[in-house]
Design an enzyme around this catalytic site. Structure first.
Site, short mmCIF file in Angstrom:
data_model
loop_
_atom_site.label_atom_id
_atom_site.label_comp_id
_atom_site.label_asym_id
_atom_site.label_seq_id
_atom_site.Cartn_x
_atom_site.Cartn_y
_atom_site.Cartn_z
N CYS A 85 -44.04 5.40 10.76
CA CYS A 85 -45.35 5.94 11.01
C CYS A 85 -45.16 6.29 8.99
CB CYS A 85 -45.59 7.68 11.29
SG CYS A 85 -46.81 8.65 11.31
N HIS A 175 -45.38 6.34 17.03
CA HIS A 175 -44.28 7.03 17.32
C HIS A 175 -43.91 6.41 19.07
CE1 HIS A 175 -44.10 9.77 14.30
NE2 HIS A 175 -45.20 9.73 14.52
N GLU A 177 -41.04 6.79 19.62
CA GLU A 177 -40.03 7.69 20.27
C GLU A 177 -40.58 9.01 21.32
OE1 GLU A 177 -41.15 7.57 17.28
OE2 GLU A 177 -40.69 9.55 16.25
#
Ligand code: XMP
Length: 519
Positions: A85, A175, A177
């Site tokens: 990001c 993202h 994660e």
């Protein structure tokens, strides 16, 4: 700035994303050690200690250079760097690309389309060469550096994944994660094992022995004391010390009189009788309740309890001659530098008192064996150390105990009623297999009496408030959605069995705007 530890690792440079800790956890779950370091004042660490670097996301704009304060030497590292990001935008800008605020924000799900193969995206795209990922950004990369290639794009942003294989630089606008990104872990795995060639060096089985040895080396032949609350962190610390320097260890457990029903008995049974830990049991109920008499201000209650706890702890610790060390259950999230990226200060909401509170005057050296671990890792370590699941999966309980679950003045009568109500609630949760689905649950006693009718008689008694929340770290929370049947059952049990309560209410606020505890 604190120097990172020497285990070979993935270094995560934090730019203030709410997901930074999540990145670190994902990497560790994949078996590789990771550490977070603030972008501010970052000193470049030894190349040999790094498998790779990840730049987190963050709330800034890449052109706000002064606030970013990133040591540009980090780009000279030979190891791979992955930007996520904001990190992706930083990499793009540094190597000569352009970043702009976009008219359309991408927030939530976005479909990305593959353009080119990359080691980063092996097995990441589906058969149609697309994938659904989770985005949260306003700025985006409008031009990539000349030496970079685009790997994937979305409808709104052309450069969603970029790479420069030779330099080993990668950027993803989304993202990986968060669990909402499909196969986000595959992308991270590719980065770790295909690109960084990392070795699996992190498992809690392996950590158990490392930590036991480290504690042995640190403490040597000296004496160590530990404040035991019976909560997860202090229990794991106590057992770890017991396994490494058991004979030199003394644990001190203070009964404040504000614990849950039978808690003091359970702690003594588990630690003294079963685990054979050297435990000093201090019954300080009278002192705590004496000092708290007629006090209703929440902050005053917290201060009185915190200070008295430390005084008592110090008094007993002094009785043990020649102590050199104090063991504490400090966890990794407590240590990560939480300097705000934007410079704003979060205002103090409540003054927390932890049972491992620091008796500074005692001049003891600290032993903090859990300082590199996240809470879920501490739980796994506890199981490795043969602590029971019952201790390991306990809901958090605040240091000031029932005092802050009883707005208004504290009386023995109220404590007795509250202990019973809490016990009925928690027992029911366990019986219905709901306890482990809930992050924290408790009963509180409101300082209000209302009218009820039982049999043919009018009653005038307290209100019991039930709170049960789901959360991942206690920072934000949502209320748990019980069935009507369950609520009815608990409410009936409490009212039918406890004299003093004739009304039960359920707290349906999230955090924010409320907090988890009432005071
Ligand atoms: P709040 O009420 O601030 O609670 O939303 C967040 C989490 O912290 C716990 N808590 C405490 N824990 N000492 C502690 O050790 C304290 O003084 C304290 N106050 C709140 C609370 O139970 C919840 O898990």
């Amino acid at each position: 700035m604190k120097r990172p530890t020497k285990i070979k690792k993935i270094l995560i440079v934090d730019f203030g994303s709410q997901f930074t800790q999540l990145i670190a956890r994902r990497i560790r779950e994949l078996g590789v050690f990771s550490e977070i370091i603030s972008h501010k004042g970052l000193k470049i660490v030894n190349q040999n200690e790094l498998y790779g670097v990840i730049f987190s996301g963050g709330p800034l704009n890449v052109y706000q250079d002064k606030k970013i304060e990133l040591n540009k030497k980090i780009f000279n590292l030979e190891c791979p760097i992955l930007g996520i990001c904001f990190g992706h935008q930083m990499i793009s800008k540094y190597y000569g690309g352009k970043v702009k605020s976009s008219k359309t924000r991408e927030f939530g799900f976005a479909r990305i389309k593959k353009i080119k193969n990359s080691p980063l995206t092996q097995n990441f795209f589906n058969k149609k060469n697309t994938n659904d990922v989770w985005m949260s950004h306003a700025d985006h990369v409008t031009k990539i550096p000349k030496t970079f290639k685009k790997i994937a794009s979305t409808k709104d942003s052309k450069f969603t994944i970029i790479e420069n294989i030779k330099l080993k630089r990668f950027g993803v606008q989304f993202h990986p994660e968060v669990t909402h990104t499909i196969k986000g872990n595959t992308l991270l795995k590719n980065f770790l094992f295909k690109i960084c060639k990392a070795k699996r060096n992190w498992s809690l089985k392996h950590q158990k022995n490392t930590l036991i040895n480290r504690v042995k080396n640190q403490i040597g032949k000296e004496k160590v004391i530990c404040a035991l609350s019976g909560g997860v962190d202090s229990s794991v610390v106590a057992q770890l010390l017991n396994k490494s320097v058991g004979k030199q260890l003394k644990c001190i457990f203070v009964n404040t009189g504000l614990l849950r029903k039978n808690e003091e008995k359970q702690v003594v049974d588990t630690f003294k009788k079963k685990l054979k830990i050297n435990l000093i049991y201090v019954n300080a109920e009278k002192q705590f309740l004496g000092r708290l008499k007629n006090i209703s201000d929440p902050e005053k209650k917290r201060k009185i309890i915190g200070n008295l706890f430390i005084k008592i702890f110090e008094r007993y610790a002094k009785k043990i001659k020649n102590v050199k060390f104090l063991a504490q259950g400090t966890l990794y999230p407590d240590l990560i530098e939480s300097k705000s990226v934007t410079g704003s200060q979060t205002s103090k909401i409540k003054s927390h008192h932890n049972v491992g509170g620091l008796p500074k005057k005692m001049k003891l050296k600290l032993v903090e064996p859990l300082r590199l671990l996240f809470k879920d890792e501490v739980r796994k370590l506890g199981l490795e150390l043969k602590l029971s699941k019952q201790i390991i999966s306990r809901h958090p309980f605040p240091g000031p105990g029932l005092a802050i679950r009883m707005p208004g003045i504290i009386t023995k009568e109220k404590i007795k009623i509250l202990k019973e109500a809490d016990n009925y609630f928690i027992s029911e949760l366990k019986q219905e297999n709901l306890y482990d689905k809930i992050w924290q649950a408790y009963a509180a006693l409101l300082p209000v009496k209302t009218v009820g009718v039982m049999g043919d008689n009018r009653t005038y008694e307290y209100i019991c408030l039930l709170r049960a929340i789901t959360s991942s770290d206690g920072m934000t929370a949502d209320y748990f959605d019980f069935s009507k049947k369950f609520m009815q059952k608990v409410s009936n049990k409490i009212i039918n069995n406890i004299q003093g309560i004739n009304r039960v209410v359920y707290d349906v606020t999230s955090k924010p705007p409320s907090t988890i505890e009432l005071e």
